[in-house]
Enzyme design. Structure first.
Site, mmCIF file in Angstrom:
data_model
loop_
_atom_site.group_PDB
_atom_site.id
_atom_site.type_symbol
_atom_site.label_atom_id
_atom_site.label_comp_id
_atom_site.label_asym_id
_atom_site.label_seq_id
_atom_site.Cartn_x
_atom_site.Cartn_y
_atom_site.Cartn_z
ATOM 1 N N SER A 10 0.831 -1.135 -0.019
ATOM 2 C CA SER A 10 -0.056 -0.017 0.099
ATOM 3 C C SER A 10 0.722 1.413 0.102
ATOM 4 O O SER A 10 1.515 1.487 0.856
ATOM 5 C CB SER A 10 -0.766 -0.138 1.154
ATOM 6 O OG SER A 10 -1.269 1.260 1.444
ATOM 7 N N HIS A 35 -1.413 -1.295 -4.100
ATOM 8 C CA HIS A 35 -2.755 -0.868 -3.450
ATOM 9 C C HIS A 35 -2.892 0.538 -2.999
ATOM 10 O O HIS A 35 -1.826 0.972 -2.461
ATOM 11 C CB HIS A 35 -2.896 -1.807 -2.092
ATOM 12 C CG HIS A 35 -3.858 -1.664 -1.353
ATOM 13 N ND1 HIS A 35 -5.152 -2.252 -1.543
ATOM 14 C CD2 HIS A 35 -4.467 -0.716 -0.391
ATOM 15 C CE1 HIS A 35 -6.042 -1.944 -0.456
ATOM 16 N NE2 HIS A 35 -5.712 -0.953 0.148
ATOM 17 N N ASP A 37 -4.951 3.794 -1.717
ATOM 18 C CA ASP A 37 -5.956 4.059 -0.721
ATOM 19 C C ASP A 37 -6.723 5.276 -0.995
ATOM 20 O O ASP A 37 -5.749 6.499 -0.847
ATOM 21 C CB ASP A 37 -5.412 3.923 0.857
ATOM 22 C CG ASP A 37 -5.157 2.637 1.287
ATOM 23 O OD1 ASP A 37 -6.257 1.896 1.233
ATOM 24 O OD2 ASP A 37 -4.099 2.274 1.791
ATOM 25 N N MET A 39 -8.874 8.182 0.390
ATOM 26 C CA MET A 39 -9.640 8.736 1.416
ATOM 27 C C MET A 39 -10.185 10.101 1.195
ATOM 28 O O MET A 39 -9.721 10.996 0.644
ATOM 29 C CB MET A 39 -8.918 8.905 2.639
ATOM 30 C CG MET A 39 -8.148 7.498 2.923
ATOM 31 S SD MET A 39 -7.024 7.784 4.565
ATOM 32 C CE MET A 39 -6.370 5.912 4.498
ATOM 33 N N HIS A 68 -8.558 1.077 -3.352
ATOM 34 C CA HIS A 68 -9.539 0.889 -2.254
ATOM 35 C C HIS A 68 -10.249 2.418 -2.012
ATOM 36 O O HIS A 68 -9.670 3.408 -1.341
ATOM 37 C CB HIS A 68 -8.760 0.478 -1.197
ATOM 38 C CG HIS A 68 -9.470 0.365 0.489
ATOM 39 N ND1 HIS A 68 -8.619 0.407 1.476
ATOM 40 C CD2 HIS A 68 -10.602 0.577 0.743
ATOM 41 C CE1 HIS A 68 -9.453 0.137 2.404
ATOM 42 N NE2 HIS A 68 -10.758 0.300 2.047
ATOM 43 N N MET A 70 -12.122 4.656 0.239
ATOM 44 C CA MET A 70 -12.707 4.896 1.537
ATOM 45 C C MET A 70 -13.403 6.303 1.200
ATOM 46 O O MET A 70 -13.216 7.190 1.750
ATOM 47 C CB MET A 70 -11.754 4.912 2.553
ATOM 48 C CG MET A 70 -11.082 3.656 2.854
ATOM 49 S SD MET A 70 -9.482 3.598 3.782
ATOM 50 C CE MET A 70 -8.451 3.622 2.330
ATOM 51 N N MET A 139 -11.310 -5.369 6.516
ATOM 52 C CA MET A 139 -10.369 -4.347 7.339
ATOM 53 C C MET A 139 -9.983 -5.084 8.282
ATOM 54 O O MET A 139 -10.924 -5.600 9.288
ATOM 55 C CB MET A 139 -10.933 -2.959 7.499
ATOM 56 C CG MET A 139 -11.485 -2.183 5.924
ATOM 57 S SD MET A 139 -9.977 -1.850 5.030
ATOM 58 C CE MET A 139 -8.892 -1.073 5.980
ATOM 59 N N GLY A 144 -8.458 4.703 7.542
ATOM 60 C CA GLY A 144 -8.241 6.127 7.870
ATOM 61 C C GLY A 144 -7.001 6.554 8.031
ATOM 62 O O GLY A 144 -6.337 7.430 7.328
ATOM 63 N N PHE A 145 -5.953 5.460 8.415
ATOM 64 C CA PHE A 145 -4.628 5.867 8.779
ATOM 65 C C PHE A 145 -3.803 4.429 8.676
ATOM 66 O O PHE A 145 -4.371 3.470 8.857
ATOM 67 C CB PHE A 145 -4.237 6.330 10.285
ATOM 68 C CG PHE A 145 -5.312 7.407 10.407
ATOM 69 C CD1 PHE A 145 -4.809 8.779 10.065
ATOM 70 C CD2 PHE A 145 -6.426 7.634 10.900
ATOM 71 C CE1 PHE A 145 -5.387 9.882 9.963
ATOM 72 C CE2 PHE A 145 -7.285 8.634 11.157
ATOM 73 C CZ PHE A 145 -6.793 9.851 10.713
ATOM 74 N N GLY A 146 -2.591 4.613 8.073
ATOM 75 C CA GLY A 146 -1.706 3.631 7.931
ATOM 76 C C GLY A 146 -0.970 3.444 9.591
ATOM 77 O O GLY A 146 -1.412 4.280 10.464
ATOM 78 N N GLY A 147 -0.490 2.450 9.653
ATOM 79 C CA GLY A 147 0.408 2.035 10.975
ATOM 80 C C GLY A 147 -0.384 1.772 12.087
ATOM 81 O O GLY A 147 0.089 2.097 13.224
ATOM 82 N N ASP A 173 -6.529 -6.015 5.051
ATOM 83 C CA ASP A 173 -5.949 -4.589 4.902
ATOM 84 C C ASP A 173 -6.021 -4.056 6.462
ATOM 85 O O ASP A 173 -6.946 -4.017 7.050
ATOM 86 C CB ASP A 173 -6.885 -3.934 3.959
ATOM 87 C CG ASP A 173 -6.172 -2.389 3.825
ATOM 88 O OD1 ASP A 173 -5.159 -2.264 4.252
ATOM 89 O OD2 ASP A 173 -6.784 -1.693 2.988
ATOM 90 N N GLY A 195 0.964 -2.030 4.317
ATOM 91 C CA GLY A 195 1.614 -0.823 4.229
ATOM 92 C C GLY A 195 2.978 -0.676 4.938
ATOM 93 O O GLY A 195 4.148 -1.203 4.689
ATOM 94 N N SER A 196 2.974 -0.272 6.150
ATOM 95 C CA SER A 196 4.126 0.078 7.213
ATOM 96 C C SER A 196 5.073 -0.867 6.915
ATOM 97 O O SER A 196 6.390 -0.771 6.745
ATOM 98 C CB SER A 196 3.810 0.440 8.416
ATOM 99 O OG SER A 196 2.416 1.013 8.408
HETATM 100 C C1 DX5 Z 1 -5.939 2.034 6.377
HETATM 101 C C2 DX5 Z 1 -5.690 1.599 4.731
HETATM 102 C C3 DX5 Z 1 -4.550 0.572 4.554
HETATM 103 C C4 DX5 Z 1 -3.194 1.067 5.113
HETATM 104 C C5 DX5 Z 1 -2.641 -0.144 5.802
HETATM 105 O O1 DX5 Z 1 -6.913 2.881 6.149
HETATM 106 O O2 DX5 Z 1 -6.688 1.096 4.205
HETATM 107 O O3 DX5 Z 1 -4.262 0.129 3.246
HETATM 108 O O4 DX5 Z 1 -2.387 1.540 4.160
HETATM 109 O O5 DX5 Z 1 -1.320 0.384 6.100
HETATM 110 P P1 DX5 Z 1 -0.906 -0.503 7.318
HETATM 111 O O6 DX5 Z 1 -0.105 -1.728 6.805
HETATM 112 O O7 DX5 Z 1 0.371 0.217 7.757
HETATM 113 O O8 DX5 Z 1 -1.672 -0.903 8.477
HETATM 114 ZN ZN ZN Z 2 -6.512 -0.041 1.811
#
Ligand code: DX5
Ligand code: ZN
Length: 216
Positions: A10, A35, A37, A39, A68, A70, A139, A144-147, A173, A195-196
């Site tokens: 991602s 991937h 995202d 938002m 994706h 959102m 999910m 909304g946020f990574g990490g 995800d 992602g991270s």
């Molecule tokens: C979250 C996103 C994810 C995100 C995952 O809202 O849909 O795709 O990038 O990131 P990690 O792997 O860091 O949780």
């Molecule tokens: Zn995603």
């Protein structure tokens, strides 16, 4: 037995000033799809990328783009994201739209259609549209946020869906790393939007190879 594992990094976890290079890095590392995202600041409290980022990714790589949405009104953005080059378009069941109609419109554009469930959403909520889906995404964080940290609640739902649909692309995800990916694989998931934990290590290729070695 699950269908073959697919690893989709991602680019939300990439540096925003280097998104083109991040897409190239993902492809060079042997990933299956990118991937992306999207938002909208309404469905989730964060704003990320526009269709122009998908267009950029389309120019950067040949591998498929897994987009994706959102978004509160994903139905209003089917055409812009299909035009931009999405190969899969995923929309939330919790969004404000007629999901059957949105999924049908995505497929009519020749794009793979997917439905997404938030961690607390029951599996039955997608029953009326399951036949219109090429992919179902669980999910494992609130979007909304990574990490963020992995939420295990959807694991039994993945396993139940795998029982019902042995060949379906079941994606996951949020909060994925070596340990949580394997747990999801054991519960029937075969598509991993990571992602991270894929962008942090120096060598993404080695990390992806590790996943491939474990999930078969
Ligand atoms: C979250 C996103 C994810 C995100 C995952 O809202 O849909 O795709 O990038 O990131 P990690 O792997 O860091 O949780
Ligand atoms: Zn995603």
């Amino acid at each position: 037995m699950n269908p073959a594992a697919r690893i989709n990094p991602s680019i939300l976890a990439a540096e925003v000033g280097h998104l083109y290079d991040a897409c190239r890095r993902v492809e060079d590392a042997g990933a299956d799809e990118v991937h992306i995202d999207i938002m909208d600041g309404n469905f989730v409290p964060n704003v990320s990328f526009s269709p122009s980022v998908v267009e950029m990714a389309r120019k950067a790589v040949k591998i498929p783009l897994n987009v994706h949405l959102m978004m509160l009104h994903p139905d209003q953005y089917v055409d812009p994201f299909c035009d931009a080059g999405a190969d899969t378009l995923l929309v939330h069941i919790e969004a404000d739209h007629d999901a059957a109609e949105t999924l049908t419109r995505i497929r009519d554009r020749g794009v793979r259609a997917g439905i997404v469930l938030n961690p607390a959403t029951p599996l039955e909520s997608i029953s009326p549209v399951a036949h219109l889906c090429d992919e179902v995404l669980f999910m494992t964080v609130n979007p909304g946020f990574g990490g963020q940290s992995f939420i295990p609640d959807p694991l039994p739902r993945m396993a139940e869906l795998r029982k019902r649909a042995p060949d379906l692309a079941i994606a996951v995800d949020g909060g994925l790393n070596r340990e949580t990916c394997l747990r999801c694989w054991e519960h029937g998931a075969n598509v991993f939007d990571v992602g991270s934990s894929l962008f942090k290590p120096e060598d993404m290729a080695t990390e992806i190879a590790w996943y491939r070695g474990r999930m078969r």
